[in-house]
Design an enzyme around this catalytic site. Sequence first.
Site, PDB file in Angstrom:
ATOM      1  N   ASP A 113      -0.564   6.569  11.096  1.00  0.00           N
ATOM      2  CA  ASP A 113      -0.862   5.267  11.703  1.00  0.00           C
ATOM      3  C   ASP A 113       0.407   4.449  11.935  1.00  0.00           C
ATOM      4  O   ASP A 113       0.336   3.283  12.293  1.00  0.00           O
ATOM      5  CB  ASP A 113      -1.865   4.485  10.840  1.00  0.00           C
ATOM      6  CG  ASP A 113      -1.293   4.065   9.490  1.00  0.00           C
ATOM      7  OD1 ASP A 113      -0.125   4.385   9.201  1.00  0.00           O
ATOM      8  OD2 ASP A 113      -2.017   3.405   8.716  1.00  0.00           O
TER       9      ASP A 113
ATOM     10  N   HIS B   4       1.580   4.072   7.116  1.00  0.00           N
ATOM     11  CA  HIS B   4       1.363   4.762   5.837  1.00  0.00           C
ATOM     12  C   HIS B   4       1.843   6.207   5.917  1.00  0.00           C
ATOM     13  O   HIS B   4       1.308   6.999   6.697  1.00  0.00           O
ATOM     14  CB  HIS B   4      -0.119   4.712   5.472  1.00  0.00           C
ATOM     15  CG  HIS B   4      -0.618   3.307   5.292  1.00  0.00           C
ATOM     16  ND1 HIS B   4      -1.217   2.602   6.301  1.00  0.00           N
ATOM     17  CD2 HIS B   4      -0.540   2.477   4.233  1.00  0.00           C
ATOM     18  CE1 HIS B   4      -1.522   1.380   5.861  1.00  0.00           C
ATOM     19  NE2 HIS B   4      -1.120   1.278   4.611  1.00  0.00           N
TER      20      HIS B   4
ATOM     21  N   SER C 237       0.811  -1.221   0.000  1.00  0.00           N
ATOM     22  CA  SER C 237       0.000   0.000   0.000  1.00  0.00           C
ATOM     23  C   SER C 237       0.842   1.269   0.000  1.00  0.00           C
ATOM     24  O   SER C 237       0.409   2.299  -0.519  1.00  0.00           O
ATOM     25  CB  SER C 237      -0.918   0.021   1.217  1.00  0.00           C
ATOM     26  OG  SER C 237      -0.161  -0.097   2.406  1.00  0.00           O
TER      27      SER C 237
END
Lengths: 257, 257
Positions: A235, A238, A54
Site C-alpha cells: 500500500d 506498510h 503501525s
Amino acid sequence: MNEFNRRNFLQASAISAAALASLSICTDAQASILPRKTKVKVAKGEVILFQGDSITDAGRSRDKQKADVANNQPGLGNGYAWLAAGQLLVDRPADELRIFNRGISGHKVFQLAERWQTDCLDLKPDVLSILIGVNDIWHSLDPNLNYKGTVEIYERDYHALVERTKKALPKVTLVVCEPFVLRCGAVTDKWFPEFDKYRAAAKRVADKHHATFVPFQAMFDAAIKFAPPEHWAGDGVHPSSAGAALMAHFWLKAVGA
Amino acid sequence: MNEFNRRNFLQASAISAAALASLSICTDAQASILPRKTKVKVAKGEVILFQGDSITDAGRSRDKQKADVANNQPGLGNGYAWLAAGQLLVDRPADELRIFNRGISGHKVFQLAERWQTDCLDLKPDVLSILIGVNDIWHSLDPNLNYKGTVEIYERDYHALVERTKKALPKVTLVVCEPFVLRCGAVTDKWFPEFDKYRAAAKRVADKHHATFVPFQAMFDAAIKFAPPEHWAGDGVHPSSAGAALMAHFWLKAVGA
C-alpha cells in the site's frame, strides 16, 4: 561432527552487520547512503526500545504479560523491530539484551508524547529508536479525519519529545528513523512534495540531538531499482515481508548493533 | 548520493546465504554440520511451501484471503518460515518467488497426511519443506492425550507421505527438516533416548528420498554453547525470536536458496 567453534559461530552471527556493510559500500563516484559518524554501540545488558506507529507496531500483542517480556515475539510484533531483535539475539546470544516494542498503529508524534511516560521513560531504554511521521502527513491529507497537522507542528512536537526524553534519560542513545513511502497503493502524487519536508524535519531532529539517523527512504529508493514498489510495501506505507526484512538489516547496519 | 549499484545491492542481500556459510565452515579438524551434497536450487517463479506443526505455523492466519496470498506476513506466521521467506524476498526481489505456509499447531505426521491434498498437493509446490515429529513423540508421552504413536508409525507414515507427494509431484524438490528439542521447559529426561530415534527416522526419510536434510538439532546443539537453551526456545520446543532467526538463516544455508 556437530561441532563448530566460537569464532565460526560469531562469524556466522555477524551476518547482517558484516554483509549489510555492502549496502553502504558504493562505487568511488558515489557516497554512502548511511552516515559514517554517529554509531550506536549497544552494550551488554542494555534495553532497546522501538517506538513508532503501525510500521513498528506490526501487530504486536497489547497483553501486558506478553508486551512486558523482553525479546518475546508476540510483544515485538511482526515487523522490522522483531526482525532486527531476532537478528541481534542471534548475533549476541550471551549479551542479555532486553528488547521491547511500543509502536502503536495510527499514531502521530503528539500521540507518542501522550503516552511517553509509560511507554518510553518508565522503560528506561539505553537505546531508543523512533520511527514516526507517516501518519502526521497521511491523516492531514484525509478530509474525513479532520486532522490539521502540519510539518511545522510535527517538527516542533518531535523536538520537544526528544528534549523531554534526554532530560529524563540523559544517557539514552537515540536513533531517529526516516519516515518513508513507496510510490504505490495509497501514496499518490498529492503526498509530494510535502512528504519530503517531513523527512527533512526528521533529519533535522536527528542532527540537532546528535542521534543516529536511519535513511529508510534512501534505502527504499535504491530497492525499487530491483523490484517494483509493491514488492516492498503493497500500500506504499506498510512494508511487506521483504520490506520489513530489508529494514531490519538496514537498521542493524545503521546503528552498528 | 542515494545510489548504489546492482552489484552492491545484490551483495548486500546475499547476506544470510553468504555469511551463514560460516555456520558450516569448521576448523580442519571438524566436519561441517551441513550436508555438502544435496542442494536445492530455487528457480525463478517457483512456489515454496513450508509444512509442519506449531513451529512452522507460528501463529499464521487461517483466513483464506490471507493464507492464499503468497509472501504475505499474516499467512506466513511469525516463525522461521516467515523469516526465511522475508530474507529470500530481499535476496531475490525480481525472481517472483511465491512462498506459502501451511503448518498447523499440534500436528503429527498422520495429520499432515489427512490434509495433504488441500494443503500441499493442490498448491503444486516446486520446493516443499517439512518439519514434523516433535508432537509425534510429545503427545505419546502425555498420558492425558491417549496418543499411541511410536517411532515406527512416524517413520512409516512419513515415508508414505513423501512417496505420495513424489507420485503426485514428480519434480518436487524436497527438504526434510530434523525435529529438534532444547533441554529445558517441557523437555525432560523422559524424552530420551526415544527422541533421538525420531531424529534418525527423519534422516532416513530424507536419505531414502534424496531430500535435503536440515540438521536443526545439530544447529541448536551448537547454539547452546553460546547461550542457555532457554535463549533459543523457552519451553524447549517452540523457538524464541533468536531461535527462529537462527533457524531461518540455517534453513536458507542448508537449502542453498
